[in-house]
Enzyme design. Structure first.
Site, PDB file in Angstrom:
ATOM      1  N   HIS A 251      16.065  -2.375 -23.741  1.00  0.00           N
ATOM      2  CA  HIS A 251      14.747  -2.952 -23.433  1.00  0.00           C
ATOM      3  C   HIS A 251      14.558  -4.287 -24.156  1.00  0.00           C
ATOM      4  CE1 HIS A 251      14.420   1.335 -22.551  1.00  0.00           C
ATOM      5  NE2 HIS A 251      13.490   1.007 -21.668  1.00  0.00           N
TER       6      HIS A 251
ATOM      7  N   ASP B 116      15.412  -3.547 -19.411  1.00  0.00           N
ATOM      8  CA  ASP B 116      14.186  -3.262 -18.666  1.00  0.00           C
ATOM      9  C   ASP B 116      12.950  -3.859 -19.336  1.00  0.00           C
ATOM     10  OD1 ASP B 116      15.903  -1.710 -17.190  1.00  0.00           O
ATOM     11  OD2 ASP B 116      14.680   0.100 -17.274  1.00  0.00           O
TER      12      ASP B 116
HETATM   13 ZN   LIG Z   1      10.549   0.409 -17.976  1.00  0.00          ZN
END
Ligand SMILES: [Zn+2]
Length: 247
Positions: A192, A48
């Protein structure tokens, strides 16, 4: 004073009913969302908040080294800043999903504003790749009362494993252990590749990539298949499961 108290109380209650309560209920009962696949020995790695100029290319190199396909839930304004990285993700066979244009929470947006974020991010992805996205992950996994409607026609995908990889740690040992503990067939891992989000550490993705550089060869040697969400969530028996098919 008393009127002020009541006005504030009503405002806070409305905010909770609009954002926090739907988020808790939808997520506890998995209403309108997918959190894992159902194939034996497959895993979906999802990343993400990117693309990030430094870390996303390093991550793509690592995935390429092990012939692994992943899914990126990208932030539209980052994609506009680094379009070549998004094009590379697509060219190398990864899936790209929607994560809003800015990293905004559904709790503080009207349904119309949220719909605009989703549609605009989708059109950025389509413009850069030529493909329509299929999946949507709301930032911070936050829903409001209307998210299940505003997300349509996209499929909402959350995760089965979350690893706090957005925070800096002295080294990658602890993160690697957390990844190993969560390794089960059908899992969807949330990681991430950009630490520019509020609450994250900018250098944290370096630690995540370091952990993956050990974790990926391990799971490959255990015959796990890392698939894009399209394949991981397929209803059909995967062609990637020779052990099951030979029974
Ligand atoms: Zn996010």
């Amino acid at each position: 004073m008393e009127i002020l108290f009541w006005v504030l109380s009503i405002a806070v209650t409305l905010l909770l009913m609009y954002g926090l309560v739907p988020t808790v209920i939808f997520r506890i009962f998995s209403i309108g969302m997918t959190k894992r696949g159902h194939h034996h020995k497959t895993l979906a790695l999802t990343f993400d908040d990117g693309p990030n100029r430094t870390y996303t290319p390093q991550l793509l190199d690592l995935l390429q080294q092990y012939h692994i396909k992943a899914t990126f839930f990208i932030v539209g304004e980052c994609a506009n800043r680094y379009p070549e990285i998004v094009k590379r993700m697509h060219r190398e066979g990864h899936s790209i999903g929607i994560h809003h244009v800015k990293h905004t929470s559904n709790w503080y947006m009207t349904p119309f504003a949220a719909k605009r974020e989703i549609n605009k991010c989708a059109s950025i992805i389509e413009k850069l790749t030529g493909d329509k996205p299929r999946y949507y992950r709301p930032p911070w996994g936050r829903f409001n009362l209307f998210t299940l409607f505003t997300a349509r026609p996209y499929q909402i995908v959350l995760w089965s494993g979350i690893f706090k990889d957005w925070k800096n740690e002295p080294d990658s040992t602890a993160l690697l252990e957390r990844l190993r503990r969560e390794l089960h067939g059908g899992g969807i891992f949330l990681l991430h590749d950009n630490g520019a989000t509020k609450g994250a550490d900018p250098e944290a993705p370096a630690n995540m990539i370091q952990a993956l550089s050990t974790f990926l060869p391990e799971i490959v040697s255990q015959s796990y298949q890392c698939l894009r969400l399209e394949d991981h969530l397929s209803e059909f028996e995967s062609i990637h499961e020779p052990e099951k098919r030979s029974i």
